[in-house]
Design an enzyme around this catalytic site. Structure first.
Site, short mmCIF file in Angstrom:
data_model
loop_
_atom_site.label_atom_id
_atom_site.label_comp_id
_atom_site.label_asym_id
_atom_site.label_seq_id
_atom_site.Cartn_x
_atom_site.Cartn_y
_atom_site.Cartn_z
N LYS A 147 0.84 -1.20 0.00
CA LYS A 147 0.00 0.00 0.00
C LYS A 147 0.88 1.25 0.00
CE LYS A 147 -4.03 -1.68 2.62
NZ LYS A 147 -5.08 -1.40 1.62
N ARG A 176 -10.52 -11.39 1.83
CA ARG A 176 -11.33 -12.48 1.27
C ARG A 176 -10.56 -13.80 1.29
NH1 ARG A 176 -11.76 -9.16 -4.29
NH2 ARG A 176 -11.38 -7.51 -2.77
N1 BES Z 1 -8.18 -3.55 4.49
C1 BES Z 1 -8.37 -3.11 3.16
C2 BES Z 1 -9.67 -2.35 2.95
C3 BES Z 1 -9.79 -1.01 3.63
C4 BES Z 1 -9.48 0.14 2.94
C5 BES Z 1 -10.27 -0.91 4.91
C6 BES Z 1 -9.62 1.36 3.54
C7 BES Z 1 -10.40 0.33 5.51
C8 BES Z 1 -10.09 1.47 4.84
C9 BES Z 1 -8.40 -4.31 2.21
O1 BES Z 1 -7.64 -5.40 2.59
C10 BES Z 1 -7.87 -3.83 0.91
O2 BES Z 1 -6.73 -3.50 0.85
N2 BES Z 1 -8.72 -3.83 -0.11
C11 BES Z 1 -8.32 -3.41 -1.39
C12 BES Z 1 -8.86 -4.40 -2.36
C13 BES Z 1 -8.36 -4.23 -3.75
C14 BES Z 1 -6.88 -4.53 -3.82
C15 BES Z 1 -9.15 -5.16 -4.63
C16 BES Z 1 -8.91 -2.02 -1.62
O3 BES Z 1 -10.01 -1.75 -1.13
O4 BES Z 1 -8.25 -1.21 -2.25
MN MN Z 2 -5.64 -5.22 1.92
#
Ligand code: BES
Ligand code: MN
Ligand code: ZN
Length: 495
Positions: free
Chosen positions: A277, A351
């Site tokens: 990230k 997931r």
């Molecule tokens: N934990 C994150 C989702 C999240 C984002 C929670 C912001 C709280 C605040 C999750 O694991 C994630 O990174 N999701 C990605 C999925 C994508 C790579 C398909 C996302 O939402 O960008």
């Molecule tokens: Mn994630």
């Protein structure tokens, strides 16, 4: 904080603060009217001067009001009388909670329940008020070198009701139990990932189990390997903190009663893994175990409420780290269900742990399964901070959860789980990929999970936008514990 109920007239009540509501245009509630009469029109005079703002939740503190036993009178705006409802009541309660939490007074009397609120029983109002006031007193015990000598905040609140009865006493107990569970959820969320790692979630569940009398079992990596949880284990591989699979069993119901299974995403820190990230707000990924926190917390609530139902809690707990041993984009893993997944983005890890937990849930022959997860940023884009995203493979279950969210003041909003979105998850190398792309990102994540929740009634709550808040008030919110607790309460009442 302690909360109790009483009936009686507010001007005679000995307390540090007595809180009363007023509507716009100088309309007083019955409680405000008694105080006004006892003080020869102090409230009316103050309102006439225009000192209290119109928006519900605006407050004004009056000191040493003649004819009133309490040291201070907290006047709270309830907004326009014709608009009075859940939102204005919540704004007023939240304001009162904030004032009480920051006050130097020791005790307070709150008179809001004399105001007519359609669609809510007195018990529901008392439960909600108790929960909001007790939760408002939550303070994270921050590890600072110098602790402040005097802790401010009201320690004892009495809510004035028309008539004390056992149903209202129960409502107070339930409200307190919900706030106590939320404190567990908030503590787990607010702790940094260096402390609240998978082992910490497991030991927290274990000590709660000992204290409140429910069974806790923790599976280690070898156990998960034997079960074939290749998807879950791929996420936690590169962390120094080993993966844990936490199983909580609350047996309040009869032996044969099918359990409700709650599953909570327990990513104790989400770096994104190899699909790292960006740095902005990355600290907030310590909240990525909020689903797990709400499931662990609600076991405390459940045990304190002593509900006559059976509930299983499942928490897949992992830390998503990059490293020489980490899963890579392009890896194909085999889940416990036998379905294979091509990992296209290691940041879509939630997931990948929930799917194995959903398969594990089958062995309990559940009445229903509800998973709670900070699953997607896309859900934050869709619904913001006010509603959790709700998905379900059963419309009655969805309707039940939506209603419980309204009752508990912790709302969800239903999103589609249509097969139309399935092509976005197609893979050339496995049964599915873990990445649906930007369009409908919260939906494709839910649809992915649905392929593992085929043997029972299932609902999924995406709480990415609701479980924590950023900015000045940064912290865990304790959501969606009130919704979950309400669901369990209503299932217990139906049993
Ligand atoms: N934990 C994150 C989702 C999240 C984002 C929670 C912001 C709280 C605040 C999750 O694991 C994630 O990174 N999701 C990605 C999925 C994508 C790579 C398909 C996302 O939402 O960008
Ligand atoms: Mn994630
Ligand atoms: Zn995540």
């Amino acid at each position: 904080m302690e909360v109790s109920i009483t009936s009686g007239t507010p001007e005679k009540m000995q307390a540090g603060i007595v809180a009363v509501g007023v509507f716009n245009d100088g309309l007083l509630t019955a409680a405000a009217q008694t105080i006004d009469t006892a003080s020869n029109g102090k409230i009316a005079a103050m309102l006439k001067r225009g000192d209290l703002e119109d928006n519900a939740g605006a407050t004004l503190m009056l000191h040493d009001v003649p004819g009133v036993a309490a040291e201070r009178v907290l006047v709270v705006s309830l907004g326009k009388k014709e608009d009075f409802g859940d939102r204005s009541a919540r704004d007023a309660l939240n304001s009162i909670a904030k004032v009480l939490a920051g006050s130097n007074a020791i005790d307070a009397v709150v008179c809001l329940s004399d105001t007519t609120m359609p669609n809510r029983t007195m018990a529901s109002r008392v439960q909600l008020a108790t929960r909001v006031l007790a939760d408002g007193a939550y303070k994270f015990d921050a590890p600072k070198q110098k602790k402040s000598a005097k802790v401010r905040g009201v320690k004892k609140v009495t809510i004035v009701v028309p008539k004390v009865d056992p149903a209202l006493e129960t409502a107070v107990k339930n409200g307190m139990a919900i706030a106590a569970g939320m404190a567990v959820t908030k503590d787990l969320g607010n702790l940094g990932g260096n402390v609240a790692n998978p082992g910490y979630l497991a030991s927290t569940a274990q000590s709660l189990g000992k204290e409140f009398g429910f069974a806790v079992e923790v599976l280690e990596r070898a156990d998960m390997e034997k079960l074939g949880m290749g998807s879950l284990l791929s996420v936690g591989r590169a962390s120094y903190s080993p993966c844990k699979f936490i199983i909580m069993k609350y047996e309040g119901g009869a032996k044969g009663d099918k359990p409700i299974v709650l599953v909570g995403k327990g990513v104790t820190f989400d770096t994104g893994g190899i699909s790292l990230k960006p740095g902005a707000l990355l600290d907030e990924m310590k909240y990525d175990m909020s689903g797990a926190g709400s499931v662990i917390g609600v076991f405390k609530t459940l045990a304190q409420m002593k509900l006559p139902i059976n509930v299983i809690g499942l928490v897949p707990a992992v830390e998503n780290m990059p490293g020489g041993n980490a899963a890579r984009p392009g890896d194909v893993v085999t889940s416990m269900s036998g379905l294979t997944v091509e990992i296209l983005n290691t940041d879509a890890e939630g997931r990948l742990i929930l799917n194995d937990a959903l398969t594990y849930a089958e062995r309990f022959d559940p009445a229903c399964v509800i998973d709670v997860a900070t699953l997607t940023g896309a859900c934050v884009v869709a619904l913001g901070a006010h509603a959790s995203g709700l998905y379900a493979n059963d419309e009655a279950l969805a309707a039940e959860l939506l209603k419980c969210g309204i009752d508990a003041g912790d709302r969800a909003w239903q999103m589609p789980l249509w097969e139309d979105y399935w092509p976005q998850l197609k893979s050339n190398f496995a049964d599915m990929s873990n990445l649906g792309g930007a369009p409908g990102g919260s939906i494709t994540a839910a649809l992915f999970l649905s392929k593992y929740a085929t043997k029972y009634k299932w609902a999924h709550l995406d709480v990415a936008g609701t479980a924590s808040v950023g900015g000045d008030a940064k912290g865990a919110t304790g959501r969606p514990l009130p919704l979950l607790a309400q669901f369990l309460l209503e299932r217990a009442q139906a049993a």
